[in-house]
Design a protein around this motif. Structure first.
Motif, PDB file in Angstrom:
ATOM      1  N   PHE A   1      -5.693   9.080   4.045  1.00  0.00           N
ATOM      2  CA  PHE A   1      -4.746   8.018   4.370  1.00  0.00           C
ATOM      3  C   PHE A   1      -5.119   7.353   5.689  1.00  0.00           C
ATOM      4  O   PHE A   1      -5.035   6.127   5.826  1.00  0.00           O
ATOM      5  CB  PHE A   1      -3.318   8.572   4.457  1.00  0.00           C
ATOM      6  CG  PHE A   1      -2.290   7.499   4.701  1.00  0.00           C
ATOM      7  CD1 PHE A   1      -1.774   6.775   3.642  1.00  0.00           C
ATOM      8  CD2 PHE A   1      -1.852   7.208   5.988  1.00  0.00           C
ATOM      9  CE1 PHE A   1      -0.836   5.776   3.859  1.00  0.00           C
ATOM     10  CE2 PHE A   1      -0.925   6.212   6.210  1.00  0.00           C
ATOM     11  CZ  PHE A   1      -0.417   5.492   5.149  1.00  0.00           C
ATOM     12  N   ARG A   2      -5.532   8.141   6.649  1.00  0.00           N
ATOM     13  CA  ARG A   2      -5.912   7.581   7.944  1.00  0.00           C
ATOM     14  C   ARG A   2      -7.126   6.662   7.804  1.00  0.00           C
ATOM     15  O   ARG A   2      -7.217   5.632   8.457  1.00  0.00           O
ATOM     16  CB  ARG A   2      -6.197   8.707   8.934  1.00  0.00           C
ATOM     17  CG  ARG A   2      -6.456   8.233  10.361  1.00  0.00           C
ATOM     18  CD  ARG A   2      -6.455   9.392  11.335  1.00  0.00           C
ATOM     19  NE  ARG A   2      -7.524  10.354  11.060  1.00  0.00           N
ATOM     20  CZ  ARG A   2      -7.331  11.571  10.588  1.00  0.00           C
ATOM     21  NH1 ARG A   2      -6.100  11.988  10.309  1.00  0.00           N
ATOM     22  NH2 ARG A   2      -8.358  12.385  10.368  1.00  0.00           N
ATOM     23  N   ARG A   3      -8.055   7.028   6.914  1.00  0.00           N
ATOM     24  CA  ARG A   3      -9.255   6.207   6.724  1.00  0.00           C
ATOM     25  C   ARG A   3      -8.973   4.921   5.951  1.00  0.00           C
ATOM     26  O   ARG A   3      -9.724   3.939   6.089  1.00  0.00           O
ATOM     27  CB  ARG A   3     -10.322   7.019   5.973  1.00  0.00           C
ATOM     28  CG  ARG A   3     -11.020   8.087   6.766  1.00  0.00           C
ATOM     29  CD  ARG A   3     -11.903   7.512   7.860  1.00  0.00           C
ATOM     30  NE  ARG A   3     -12.834   6.513   7.380  1.00  0.00           N
ATOM     31  CZ  ARG A   3     -14.051   6.779   6.892  1.00  0.00           C
ATOM     32  NH1 ARG A   3     -14.457   8.045   6.824  1.00  0.00           N
ATOM     33  NH2 ARG A   3     -14.838   5.808   6.487  1.00  0.00           N
ATOM     34  N   THR A   4      -7.935   4.903   5.108  1.00  0.00           N
ATOM     35  CA  THR A   4      -7.709   3.763   4.218  1.00  0.00           C
ATOM     36  C   THR A   4      -6.373   3.071   4.423  1.00  0.00           C
ATOM     37  O   THR A   4      -6.155   2.004   3.848  1.00  0.00           O
ATOM     38  CB  THR A   4      -7.778   4.213   2.749  1.00  0.00           C
ATOM     39  OG1 THR A   4      -6.718   5.149   2.484  1.00  0.00           O
ATOM     40  CG2 THR A   4      -9.114   4.888   2.455  1.00  0.00           C
ATOM     41  N   GLN A   5      -5.479   3.673   5.227  1.00  0.00           N
ATOM     42  CA  GLN A   5      -4.134   3.127   5.417  1.00  0.00           C
ATOM     43  C   GLN A   5      -3.385   2.952   4.094  1.00  0.00           C
ATOM     44  O   GLN A   5      -2.530   2.063   3.961  1.00  0.00           O
ATOM     45  CB  GLN A   5      -4.188   1.795   6.172  1.00  0.00           C
ATOM     46  CG  GLN A   5      -4.737   1.909   7.582  1.00  0.00           C
ATOM     47  CD  GLN A   5      -3.907   2.854   8.444  1.00  0.00           C
ATOM     48  OE1 GLN A   5      -2.698   2.698   8.586  1.00  0.00           O
ATOM     49  NE2 GLN A   5      -4.557   3.871   9.009  1.00  0.00           N
ATOM     50  N   GLY A   6      -3.728   3.766   3.105  1.00  0.00           N
ATOM     51  CA  GLY A   6      -3.015   3.723   1.827  1.00  0.00           C
ATOM     52  C   GLY A   6      -3.410   2.580   0.917  1.00  0.00           C
ATOM     53  O   GLY A   6      -2.749   2.354  -0.108  1.00  0.00           O
TER      54      GLY A   6
ATOM     55  N   PRO B   1       0.831  -1.204   0.000  1.00  0.00           N
ATOM     56  CA  PRO B   1       0.000   0.000   0.000  1.00  0.00           C
ATOM     57  C   PRO B   1       0.866   1.255   0.000  1.00  0.00           C
ATOM     58  O   PRO B   1       2.097   1.178   0.147  1.00  0.00           O
ATOM     59  CB  PRO B   1      -0.799  -0.126   1.306  1.00  0.00           C
ATOM     60  CG  PRO B   1       0.093  -0.916   2.199  1.00  0.00           C
ATOM     61  CD  PRO B   1       0.808  -1.891   1.301  1.00  0.00           C
ATOM     62  N   PHE B   2       0.247   2.400  -0.156  1.00  0.00           N
ATOM     63  CA  PHE B   2       0.977   3.661  -0.043  1.00  0.00           C
ATOM     64  C   PHE B   2       1.465   3.851   1.390  1.00  0.00           C
ATOM     65  O   PHE B   2       0.894   3.306   2.344  1.00  0.00           O
ATOM     66  CB  PHE B   2       0.068   4.835  -0.424  1.00  0.00           C
ATOM     67  CG  PHE B   2      -0.096   5.047  -1.896  1.00  0.00           C
ATOM     68  CD1 PHE B   2       0.830   5.792  -2.615  1.00  0.00           C
ATOM     69  CD2 PHE B   2      -1.180   4.510  -2.571  1.00  0.00           C
ATOM     70  CE1 PHE B   2       0.671   5.998  -3.977  1.00  0.00           C
ATOM     71  CE2 PHE B   2      -1.348   4.709  -3.927  1.00  0.00           C
ATOM     72  CZ  PHE B   2      -0.414   5.451  -4.636  1.00  0.00           C
ATOM     73  N   ARG B   3       2.543   4.606   1.522  1.00  0.00           N
ATOM     74  CA  ARG B   3       3.056   4.978   2.841  1.00  0.00           C
ATOM     75  C   ARG B   3       2.965   6.492   2.994  1.00  0.00           C
ATOM     76  O   ARG B   3       2.867   7.228   2.023  1.00  0.00           O
ATOM     77  CB  ARG B   3       4.509   4.521   3.011  1.00  0.00           C
ATOM     78  CG  ARG B   3       4.723   3.024   2.814  1.00  0.00           C
ATOM     79  CD  ARG B   3       4.024   2.204   3.865  1.00  0.00           C
ATOM     80  NE  ARG B   3       4.250   0.780   3.693  1.00  0.00           N
ATOM     81  CZ  ARG B   3       3.585  -0.167   4.344  1.00  0.00           C
ATOM     82  NH1 ARG B   3       2.650   0.179   5.210  1.00  0.00           N
ATOM     83  NH2 ARG B   3       3.841  -1.436   4.127  1.00  0.00           N
TER      84      ARG B   3
END
Length: 425
Positions: free
Chosen positions: A338-343, A295-297
């Motif tokens: 990002f906080r909602r999906t963790q990337g 995932p994205f960081r």
């Protein structure tokens, strides 16, 4: 969304209509071909200004809203730095194996990652593009066609690993893709010969086995199924295994990492067992490249910039009338998303998709933190996903505000009535 009203005479009807067929079933040859040919055919809703929209008739407004909703639930597959790395390695592996003429076991590829990170879509899109290339190269003909036959050309085969995988069920799943007849009561050696014949006669160069981490290595039948999959590598096909958390799944047990080649190597079984009776295949160790689709960081300037760039690409695909430039990329929105999906790109698309539907329905026509706070993502009933194999990730939900504390009423001066006779003395 308002109901669609009859169109006044003289006004053209919107060309957009609801899809009349189900999404292509990639687990069949006909379904895979329909996916390959139509994967980029969806036409998004045209961009209208709010003034232009208000001049439409009620019917055309309803049709345009329907088309906008379809646009938001069919967002294009956007390239990310992680998916680009997978695409590059997979293209090299498929191309190099397709050019080999010597009889040797071909190297395979393992694509690992968490649920909803786009592994299947990335792999299928890359394989479909490779098939487009092969078909164009050979003028749609199978260069290895058997004389006197008219087998369909199938350069790529896509198969999902059965939930309770056994060697016979894996063979049957592969044969089901080609629509090959399976004799009732067929033995495993007979099924293996049918698989070999189907892959050869259809000119298959790439075999994708999805959800391979459904195999549990503590079960003997699953170990045999994995050995059968590795045996497929001696059949002149590029074997691509896709799964959740391959490194932790036990699939690499029995293999070792070769730092010189950067590949995982698996030696033939000590008992010399081969489901395909291919002596040449057992003389060469089976090799896999392993790549993770992460995932994205959000822990460095470069990674934050990549996340923001991805959000900008999504923002450009949306059709909301009050969406201002930077709606997803400025202020607290990137960090919030990002906080909602963790990337995880799949969770991001689900959140954006549901948020756009709510924005159209309530008339706000833009995405805000307060609107997205009311969107809860529930993946418990997603079809075709095995939670036991880690195919459904943990979904972060927006924090719920604590209920307001209500101070109790002061009862000191309440009149409780006359004292009871027992207490009066």
């Amino acid at each position: 969304m308002s109901m669609i009203q009859p169109e006044p005479a003289g006004q053209p009807v919107s060309p957009f209509v609801l899809p009349v067929t189900q999404p292509p079933d990639r687990e069949t040859l006909a379904g895979w071909q329909r996916y390959r040919l139509t994967r980029a055919s969806f036409q998004p809703a045209p961009r209208l200004t709010l003034a232009d929209y208000r001049r439409l008739s009620p019917r055309r407004k309803a049709l345009h809203d329907l088309h906008r909703t379809a646009t938001h639930v069919n967002l294009p597959l956007l390239e990310t730095p992680m998916s680009a790395a997978v695409d590059r390695l997979m293209r090299f592996r498929m191309q190099n194996n397709a050019l080999k003429t010597k009889a040797s076991t071909q190297s395979g590829l393992m694509v690992s990652g968490g649920g909803f990170q786009g592994k299947t879509e990335t792999v299928c899109d890359c394989a479909a593009a490779f098939e487009d290339f092969l078909r164009d190269l050979h003028q749609e003909l199978n260069p290895d066609a058997v004389a006197g036959t008219r087998d369909l050309h199938a350069p790529v085969a896509y198969v999902q690993t059965p939930v309770t995988a056994k060697p016979k069920s894996v063979c049957e799943a592969i044969l089901d893709f080609f629509g090959a007849p399976i004799a009732r009561g067929a033995t495993l050696p007979q099924l293996c010969r049918l698989v070999r014949a189907s892959l050869r006669d259809h000119g298959t160069r790439v075999l994708i086995l999805d959800d391979v981490t459904r195999l549990k290595m503590h079960r003997e039948a699953d170990q045999d199924a994995l050995d059968l999959m590795r045996g497929l590598m001696s059949m002149n096909v590029t074997l691509v295994l896709v799964g959740v958390g391959i490194r932790q799944s036990g699939l690499l047990t029995g293999g070792h990492y070769d730092a010189a080649s950067g590949q995982w190597r698996f030696l033939p079984r000590k008992d010399g067992k081969s489901y395909f009776n291919d002596e040449a295949g057992t003389q060469t160790d089976r090799r896999f490249d392993l790549i993770d689709l992460d995932p994205f960081r959000y822990d460095s300037p470069a990674r934050i910039a990549a996340w923001t760039s991805h959000l900008a690409g999504l923002e450009d695909c949306l059709r909301l009338f009050h969406a201002e430039p930077g709606m997803l990329t400025t202020g607290d929105m990137p960090e919030y998303l990002f906080r909602r999906t963790q990337g995880v790109v799949g969770l991001l698309e689900r959140l954006i998709e549901d948020g756009c539907a709510a924005a159209i329905d309530n008339g706000t026509e833009k995405l805000t933190v307060s609107l997205l706070d009311d969107i809860h993502i529930d993946l418990r009933d997603v079809p075709g996903r095995d939670p036991q194999a880690g195919e459904i990730p943990e979904v972060p939900q927006p924090p719920r505000p604590a209920p307001a504390y209500k101070r109790g009423r002061n009862t000191v001066f309440d009149d409780r009535g006359p004292a009871s006779s027992s207490s009066a003395s």
